[in-house]
Design a protein around this motif. Structure first.
Motif, PDB file in Angstrom:
ATOM      1  N   CYS A 272      -8.619  34.526  28.024  1.00 50.72           N
ATOM      2  CA  CYS A 272      -7.704  35.185  27.231  1.00 50.72           C
ATOM      3  C   CYS A 272      -6.261  34.756  26.764  1.00 50.72           C
ATOM      4  N   THR A 363      -9.382  38.580  22.441  1.00 49.86           N
ATOM      5  CA  THR A 363      -8.746  38.668  23.562  1.00 49.86           C
ATOM      6  C   THR A 363      -9.044  40.034  24.145  1.00 49.86           C
ATOM      7  N   ALA A 367     -11.103  40.809  27.557  1.00 48.86           N
ATOM      8  CA  ALA A 367     -10.353  41.460  28.745  1.00 48.86           C
ATOM      9  C   ALA A 367     -11.208  42.623  28.990  1.00 48.86           C
TER      10      ALA A 367
END
Length: 521
Positions: A272, A363, A367
C-alpha cells in the motif's frame, strides 16, 4: 363540389337579385366551413391512428435484435494476460491519450533513466521555492527570478519614450530651457501636456487601488496552490502512518525487546505504501509544469552560467515519457511496479493522466482487504479514518487542477493589464511639464513598480511556470523526493521495531505527598 357550385353561380342562368346572391354566398361559406372542419377531424383521427398503430406494426415487422455484446471492460477482463495490449498511441490523426498535454519531446539517450531516477529519488537537491536571505546587499545583487528580470524591457522602453518626449518638447516649443530645468508653464505645448497630467493623476489613483488588490488576490492563489500541494503530501503521510500503526504485530524479535510486523501485515504495508507513493509520483508527472527537476535541469537558486534560458527548457518532459508503456516498463525493471500492475494499468483503458487515481483506488482496496484478513486493525474507527484520508488525498489532487482552471477571470486580468499599460505609456508626457528631463529616470522607476507588481501578480497566478515566470515556481521534484522518503522509509521503518513496555522503567510520581516522602530534603 365547392368549385362547381361557385362556378355555376357565376356562369349562365337568369340574373339573380341582390338577396339571392347574398344567400348563395352564405351557402357557399357554410359549405366551406363544414368541409374544413370535416377535413380537420379526419386529419386528427388519422394522426392518432398513426401514433397508435405504426409503432406496433414496426415492432411486429422488425427482425429480432442481435444478442447484446459484452462490454469492452468485461471483454478485457475475460481475456487472458497473454493477449497483446493495444498501444495507447494510435496512428497520426487519431485522438491521443495526452490530448491537451504539451507535445512529447524527442527521445534522447538516457532520458528515461533520468525519469526513473526522478520517480524514485528520496533526497531533495534544492529548496521547493526560490528562497531568500534577509541581507539587503544580497537581495540587491539578485537578478534571476526577480522583478528586475521580468520588467527590464518595459523600463527601458518607458525611459526611451521619456527621452523622445523631451526632444519633441524642445523641438515644438517656442521657448527654451536648460536640460534639467522645469519647462515654462506659459508655453502652449507644455500647457496641453498639463491637461493630460490632470487625467493621468486620476488614473494613477485608480490604478494603485486596483493593482494592490489584484496582487493580493494573486498571492492568495499562489499560497492556496502551495498549501494544496503540501496537503497532498500530508494526507499521504497520514495514510502511511495509519497503515504502520494498524498493522498486526508479529512475534518478539531475537533481541527479546522489540516486535516487528507480522508477515502478512508487512506485505500489506509495503504494497500500500508503494502504490500510494507511485500515485503521488504519477500525479505530478502528469501535471504540466516547468519546474519538475528534469525539464529545467534541476537548477539550484542563484545567478550564473548554469541557468538555462527559456528556449532551452523542455516543457513537461515527464508525463508523456514516464507514463507511456515504455516508461512503465522501465519502472517495472526498477522494481517500482510489477508486470501484473503494469498490464492492469494499460487494461483499464484510461488515459495516463488517470493513472494516479487508479493506484489510489488500488491502495484503498488492498487496505480493506488487509482489514478483512486481519493484517490490519479491524475496528470501525481505524477503517473510517483510513478511508477518510484516502478521500482527502483524492480531493486535494483534484483541487490542483481546479485552482489552475479557475485562477482568475479573463476580464479582470485584461482590465488590470490595460490600466497599467496605459498608465505607463501616458507617464512620460504627463510628468514632463512638472519634472522636465528628470521624468526620464522617474518614469523608469514608475514602470519598475507598476509593471513589476503586475508581472509579479501574473507569476503568482502561474505557480508552475508554464507561462514564462520561472522565478516563483513550485518545484514538484522536491515534493516527489520528500514524499518518497516519507511514504517508503519513515513510517514503515518506524513501525518495524516497537520496543516492549518495560515495567522496571522510570515511572512518574502519582501524587505530591509521595514525591515529598521520597525526597524529604
Amino acid at each position: 363540389p365547392l368549385f362547381s357550385l361557385s362556378n355555376a353561380s357565376k356562369a349562365g342562368g337568369p340574373a339573380e337579385t341582390g338577396s339571392q346572391a347574398r344567400r348563395s354566398v352564405a351557402c357557399v361559406q357554410n359549405k366551406c366551413e363544414f368541409l374544413i372542419y370535416s377535413s380537420r377531424e379526419a386529419y386528427c383521427t388519422a394522426s392518432m391512428l398513426k401514433l397508435l398503430l405504426l409503432p406496433a406494426l414496426a415492432a411486429a415487422l422488425a427482425p429480432p435484435p442481435p444478442p447484446r455484446a459484452m462490454p469492452a471492460r468485461a471483454r478485457a477482463q475475460s481475456q487472458s494476460l497473454e493477449t497483446p495490449i493495444v498501444p495507447l498511441y494510435g496512428p497520426p490523426g487519431t485522438r491521443s491519450p495526452f490530448q491537451g498535454y504539451p507535445s512529447t519531446p524527442g527521445w534522447e539517450a538516457g532520458r528515461l533513466d533520468d525519469l526513473t531516477d526522478w520517480a524514485t529519488r528520496e533526497a531533495a537537491n534544492r529548496p521547493i521555492v526560490c528562497e531568500y536571505r534577509s541581507d539587503a546587499s544580497w537581495l540587491w545583487a539578485k537578478w534571476r527570478g526577480t522583478v528586475l528580470q521580468m520588467v527590464i524591457g518595459p523600463v527601458l522602453l518607458s525611459m526611451s519614450l521619456s527621452v523622445g518626449t523631451d526632444f519633441a518638447a524642445h523641438a515644438v516649443s517656442a521657448a527654451s530651457w536648460p536640460l534639467f530645468a522645469v519647462p515654462p508653464a506659459d508655453d502652449a505645448f507644455i500647457g496641453q501636456l498639463r491637461g493630460l497630467a490632470t487625467l493621468w493623476e486620476y488614473q494613477l489613483t485608480l490604478c494603485t487601488f486596483i493593482l494592490t488588490f489584484f496582487t493580493q488576490q494573486a498571492y492568495g492563489h499562489y499560497k492556496s496552490v502551495y498549501f494544496c500541494a503540501r496537503a497532498i503530501q500530508g494526507r499521504i503521510n497520514d495514510v502511511c502512518l495509519f497503515m504502520a500503526m494498524g498493522a498486526e504485530r508479529g512475534d518478539i524479535a531475537d533481541d527479546g525487546a522489540t516486535t516487528a510486523y507480522s508477515d502478512r501485515a508487512r506485505r500489506v504495508v509495503t504494497l500500500c505504501t508503494r502504490l500510494i507513493r507511485l500515485s503521488h509520483t504519477f500525479f505530478w508527472a502528469s501535471t504540466k509544469t516547468m519546474s519538475n527537476g528534469v525539464g529545467d535541469g534541476g537548477l539550484r537558486d542563484g545567478d550564473g552560467t548554469r541557468d538555462l534560458e527559456r528556449t532551452a527548457l523542455v516543457e513537461d518532459a515527464i508525463g508523456p515519457e514516464l507514463l507511456n508503456p515504455r516508461g512503465l516498463r522501465l519502472l517495472v525493471e526498477a522494481g517500482q511496479l510489477t508486470e501484473n500492475e503494469r498490464s492492469a494499468l494499460l487494461r483499464t483503458g484510461l488515459p495516463p493522466s488517470q493513472y494516479p487515481y487508479v493506484l489510489l483506488e488500488w491502495t484503498g482496496l488492498y487496505a480493506l482487504g488487509g482489514v478483512d484478513d486481519g493484517a490490519l486493525r479491524d475496528s470501525p474507527g481505524f477503517e473510517q479514518n483510513l478511508l477518510e484520508q484516502l478521500a482527502r488525498v483524492r480531493g486535494e489532487m483534484f483541487s490542483i487542477s481546479d485552482f489552475q482552471a479557475g485562477r482568475m477571470p479573463l476580464a479582470y486580468v485584461q482590465l488590470v493589464q490595460v490600466l497599467v499599460d496605459s498608465l505607463v505609456v501616458l507617464a512620460p508626457p504627463a510628468l514632463y511639464p512638472s519634472l522636465g528631463a528628470l521624468s526620464i529616470p522617474l518614469c523608469g522607476l514608475l514602470t519598475l513598480f507598476f509593471k513589476g507588481l503586475l508581472e509579479l501578480s501574473k507569476s503568482f497566478l502561474d505557480p508552475f511556470g508554464n507561462e514564462g515566470f520561472p522565478g516563483q515556481n513550485i518545484r514538484v521534484d522536491v515534493l516527489v523526493s520528500e514524499l518518497n522518503f516519507g511514504a517508503q522509509s519513515r513510517w514503515s521503518a518506524a513501525g518495524s521495531a516497537l520496543p516492549l513496555r518495560d515495567p522496571d522503567g522510570p515511572l512518574p510520581m502519582d501524587t505530591a505527598p509521595e514525591y515529598c516522602l521520597a525526597n524529604p530534603n
